[in-house]
Motif scaffolding. Structure first.
Motif, PDB file in Angstrom:
ATOM      1  N   VAL A  99       0.867  -1.171   0.000  1.00 44.22           N
ATOM      2  CA  VAL A  99       0.000   0.000   0.000  1.00 44.22           C
ATOM      3  C   VAL A  99       0.903   1.220   0.000  1.00 44.22           C
ATOM      4  CG1 VAL A  99      -1.830   1.284   1.177  1.00 44.22           C
ATOM      5  CG2 VAL A  99      -1.759  -1.213   1.377  1.00 44.22           C
ATOM      6  N   SER A 100       0.717   2.095  -1.001  1.00 44.40           N
ATOM      7  CA  SER A 100       1.516   3.322  -1.021  1.00 44.40           C
ATOM      8  C   SER A 100       0.779   4.420  -0.266  1.00 44.40           C
ATOM      9  CB  SER A 100       1.784   3.768  -2.462  1.00 44.40           C
ATOM     10  OG  SER A 100       0.603   4.275  -3.057  1.00 44.40           O
ATOM     11  N   THR A 101       1.503   5.432   0.092  1.00 44.75           N
ATOM     12  CA  THR A 101       0.918   6.603   0.724  1.00 44.75           C
ATOM     13  C   THR A 101       0.280   7.464  -0.356  1.00 44.75           C
ATOM     14  OG1 THR A 101       2.676   6.538   2.373  1.00 44.75           O
ATOM     15  CG2 THR A 101       1.453   8.599   2.173  1.00 44.75           C
ATOM     16  N   ALA A 102      -0.895   7.988  -0.068  1.00 48.84           N
ATOM     17  CA  ALA A 102      -1.557   8.871  -1.026  1.00 48.84           C
ATOM     18  C   ALA A 102      -0.717  10.130  -1.227  1.00 48.84           C
ATOM     19  CB  ALA A 102      -2.946   9.244  -0.529  1.00 48.84           C
ATOM     20  N   GLN A 103      -0.740  10.639  -2.452  1.00 42.95           N
ATOM     21  CA  GLN A 103       0.016  11.848  -2.780  1.00 42.95           C
ATOM     22  C   GLN A 103      -0.831  12.787  -3.620  1.00 42.95           C
ATOM     23  OE1 GLN A 103       3.802  11.033  -4.640  1.00 42.95           O
ATOM     24  NE2 GLN A 103       4.064   9.156  -3.465  1.00 42.95           N
ATOM     25  N   ASP A 104      -0.606  14.077  -3.429  1.00 43.99           N
ATOM     26  CA  ASP A 104      -1.189  15.069  -4.327  1.00 43.99           C
ATOM     27  C   ASP A 104      -0.404  14.993  -5.620  1.00 43.99           C
ATOM     28  OD1 ASP A 104      -3.036  15.903  -2.412  1.00 43.99           O
ATOM     29  OD2 ASP A 104      -1.637  17.348  -1.566  1.00 43.99           O
ATOM     30  N   ARG A 105      -1.107  14.897  -6.744  1.00 45.33           N
ATOM     31  CA  ARG A 105      -0.462  14.685  -8.043  1.00 45.33           C
ATOM     32  C   ARG A 105      -0.398  15.959  -8.865  1.00 45.33           C
ATOM     33  NH1 ARG A 105       2.048   9.814  -7.314  1.00 45.33           N
ATOM     34  NH2 ARG A 105       0.576   8.385  -6.344  1.00 45.33           N
ATOM     35  N   SER A 106       0.548  16.001  -9.784  1.00 46.59           N
ATOM     36  CA  SER A 106       0.747  17.177 -10.634  1.00 46.59           C
ATOM     37  C   SER A 106      -0.465  17.449 -11.526  1.00 46.59           C
ATOM     38  CB  SER A 106       2.003  17.006 -11.501  1.00 46.59           C
ATOM     39  OG  SER A 106       1.868  15.884 -12.347  1.00 46.59           O
ATOM     40  N   TRP A 107      -1.308  16.442 -11.776  1.00 46.71           N
ATOM     41  CA  TRP A 107      -2.492  16.630 -12.616  1.00 46.71           C
ATOM     42  C   TRP A 107      -3.673  17.214 -11.833  1.00 46.71           C
ATOM     43  CZ3 TRP A 107      -5.904  13.168 -10.534  1.00 46.71           C
ATOM     44  CH2 TRP A 107      -5.391  11.990  -9.995  1.00 46.71           C
ATOM     45  N   GLY A 108      -3.454  17.533 -10.548  1.00 51.31           N
ATOM     46  CA  GLY A 108      -4.469  18.236  -9.771  1.00 51.31           C
ATOM     47  C   GLY A 108      -5.286  17.376  -8.831  1.00 51.31           C
ATOM     48  N   GLY A 109      -5.054  16.095  -8.832  1.00 48.87           N
ATOM     49  CA  GLY A 109      -5.816  15.203  -7.960  1.00 48.87           C
ATOM     50  C   GLY A 109      -4.950  14.606  -6.873  1.00 48.87           C
ATOM     51  N   ARG A 110      -5.465  13.556  -6.262  1.00 49.63           N
ATOM     52  CA  ARG A 110      -4.752  12.840  -5.209  1.00 49.63           C
ATOM     53  C   ARG A 110      -4.933  11.353  -5.476  1.00 49.63           C
ATOM     54  NH1 ARG A 110      -2.561  13.760  -0.407  1.00 49.63           N
ATOM     55  NH2 ARG A 110      -2.781  12.281   1.325  1.00 49.63           N
ATOM     56  N   SER A 111      -3.863  10.582  -5.321  1.00 51.20           N
ATOM     57  CA  SER A 111      -3.982   9.147  -5.546  1.00 51.20           C
ATOM     58  C   SER A 111      -2.919   8.375  -4.788  1.00 51.20           C
ATOM     59  CB  SER A 111      -3.905   8.807  -7.039  1.00 51.20           C
ATOM     60  OG  SER A 111      -2.595   9.003  -7.526  1.00 51.20           O
ATOM     61  N   GLY A 112      -3.182   7.080  -4.663  1.00 56.14           N
ATOM     62  CA  GLY A 112      -2.251   6.135  -4.077  1.00 56.14           C
ATOM     63  C   GLY A 112      -2.606   4.765  -4.611  1.00 56.14           C
ATOM     64  N   TYR A 113      -1.791   3.767  -4.299  1.00 54.28           N
ATOM     65  CA  TYR A 113      -1.983   2.429  -4.850  1.00 54.28           C
ATOM     66  C   TYR A 113      -1.920   1.366  -3.764  1.00 54.28           C
ATOM     67  CZ  TYR A 113      -1.248   4.406  -9.493  1.00 54.28           C
ATOM     68  OH  TYR A 113      -1.374   5.145 -10.633  1.00 54.28           O
ATOM     69  N   PHE A 114      -2.658   0.284  -3.995  1.00 54.55           N
ATOM     70  CA  PHE A 114      -2.483  -0.918  -3.200  1.00 54.55           C
ATOM     71  C   PHE A 114      -2.458  -2.105  -4.149  1.00 54.55           C
ATOM     72  CE2 PHE A 114      -7.172  -0.649  -3.229  1.00 54.55           C
ATOM     73  CZ  PHE A 114      -7.558  -1.964  -3.467  1.00 54.55           C
ATOM     74  N   ALA A 115      -1.924  -3.218  -3.662  1.00 55.21           N
ATOM     75  CA  ALA A 115      -1.871  -4.446  -4.449  1.00 55.21           C
ATOM     76  C   ALA A 115      -2.754  -5.496  -3.795  1.00 55.21           C
ATOM     77  CB  ALA A 115      -0.439  -4.962  -4.538  1.00 55.21           C
ATOM     78  N   ASP A 116      -3.393  -6.316  -4.623  1.00 53.86           N
ATOM     79  CA  ASP A 116      -4.152  -7.443  -4.091  1.00 53.86           C
ATOM     80  C   ASP A 116      -3.189  -8.613  -3.866  1.00 53.86           C
ATOM     81  OD1 ASP A 116      -3.783  -8.809  -6.520  1.00 53.86           O
ATOM     82  OD2 ASP A 116      -5.913  -8.889  -7.008  1.00 53.86           O
ATOM     83  N   PRO A 117      -3.654  -9.767  -3.394  1.00 57.00           N
ATOM     84  CA  PRO A 117      -2.725 -10.866  -3.104  1.00 57.00           C
ATOM     85  C   PRO A 117      -1.894 -11.351  -4.295  1.00 57.00           C
ATOM     86  CG  PRO A 117      -4.792 -11.247  -1.983  1.00 57.00           C
ATOM     87  CD  PRO A 117      -5.005 -10.061  -2.888  1.00 57.00           C
ATOM     88  N   ASP A 118      -2.346 -11.103  -5.522  1.00 56.16           N
ATOM     89  CA  ASP A 118      -1.582 -11.515  -6.700  1.00 56.16           C
ATOM     90  C   ASP A 118      -0.727 -10.402  -7.274  1.00 56.16           C
ATOM     91  OD1 ASP A 118      -2.276 -14.404  -7.789  1.00 56.16           O
ATOM     92  OD2 ASP A 118      -4.031 -13.588  -6.766  1.00 56.16           O
ATOM     93  N   GLY A 119      -0.703  -9.254  -6.612  1.00 58.81           N
ATOM     94  CA  GLY A 119       0.122  -8.156  -7.074  1.00 58.81           C
ATOM     95  C   GLY A 119      -0.563  -7.213  -8.049  1.00 58.81           C
ATOM     96  N   PHE A 120      -1.848  -7.444  -8.356  1.00 58.51           N
ATOM     97  CA  PHE A 120      -2.551  -6.516  -9.242  1.00 58.51           C
ATOM     98  C   PHE A 120      -2.697  -5.185  -8.517  1.00 58.51           C
ATOM     99  CE2 PHE A 120      -4.008 -10.630 -10.914  1.00 58.51           C
ATOM    100  CZ  PHE A 120      -3.621 -10.467 -12.241  1.00 58.51           C
ATOM    101  N   ARG A 121      -2.283  -4.112  -9.174  1.00 63.30           N
ATOM    102  CA  ARG A 121      -2.286  -2.787  -8.557  1.00 63.30           C
ATOM    103  C   ARG A 121      -3.617  -2.082  -8.787  1.00 63.30           C
ATOM    104  NH1 ARG A 121       2.226  -4.657  -6.924  1.00 63.30           N
ATOM    105  NH2 ARG A 121       3.994  -3.307  -6.585  1.00 63.30           N
ATOM    106  N   TRP A 122      -4.169  -1.574  -7.697  1.00 63.27           N
ATOM    107  CA  TRP A 122      -5.371  -0.749  -7.714  1.00 63.27           C
ATOM    108  C   TRP A 122      -4.964   0.686  -7.409  1.00 63.27           C
ATOM    109  CZ3 TRP A 122     -10.564  -1.792  -8.459  1.00 63.27           C
ATOM    110  CH2 TRP A 122     -10.913  -3.146  -8.615  1.00 63.27           C
TER     111      TRP A 122
END
Length: 137
Positions: A99-122
Motif C-alpha cells: 500500500v503506497s501513501t496517497a500523494q497530491d499529483r501534478s495533474w491536480g488530484g490525489r492518488s495512491g496504490y495498493f496491491a491485491d494478493p496476486d500483485g494486481f495494482r489498484w
C-alpha cells in the motif's frame, strides 16, 4: 464494435486468498461464486470483475506467466481527496501486501496504490477534472 468493457478478468494463483482479501477484507459481495474456479463481483453498471483460478484459466486460455508487477492497473475513483486515504487504509486493514501513501499529483488530484494478493495494482484516486466526474456514480 462498440467501445464497451463487460468483464475484467484477473487470473489469480490462490482463489481462496483472493476471496479472503476481496470478500472478507474489503467487504465486496460476490454475484457468482464457483468454489475453486471463479469469483465474480459487479463493479459497475454492466461491468463484472472476475477472479479466475489459474488452473481453470490455463485450461481455457493457455499458459499463464507470472513475475514482476503486472503491466496493468485497475482504478477506484472517489469523490473527495480524504476518501483516497480512507480506502487505502481499508486495503491495509484487509491485508494488502503493498500500500503506497496517497500523494497530491501534478495533474491536480490525489492518488495512491495498493496491491491485491496476486500483485494486481489498484489506484485509488480523486480526480477533480471532467474525466473524474464521468466515472463516479
Amino acid at each position: 464494435m462498440e467501445p464497451r468493457l463487460s468483464f475484467v478478468t484477473l487470473v489469480v494463483a490462490d482463489l481462496a486468498a483472493s476471496r479472503r482479501f476481496y470478500v472478507e477484507g474489503l467487504g465486496w459481495e460476490p454475484v457468482l461464486e464457483a468454489p475453486g474456479e471463479v469469483l465474480m463481483f459487479r463493479v459497475a453498471d454492466r461491468v463484472v470483475l472476475s477472479l479466475w483460478d489459474e488452473a481453470a484459466a490455463a485450461a481455457e486460455i493457455g499458459p499463464v506467466t507470472r513475475g514482476g508487477t503486472p503491466p496493468v492497473t485497475l482504478a477506484h475513483n472517489v469523490a473527495d481527496p480524504a476518501q483516497v486515504d480512507a480506502v487505502l487504509d481499508d486495503a491495509r486493514r484487509a491485508g494488502a501486501p503493498h500500500v503506497s501513501t496517497a500523494q497530491d499529483r501534478s495533474w491536480g488530484g490525489r492518488s495512491g496504490y495498493f496491491a491485491d494478493p496476486d500483485g494486481f495494482r489498484w489506484e485509488v484516486a480523486h480526480n477533480p477534472g471532467e474525466v473524474g466526474r464521468i466515472v463516479l456514480p
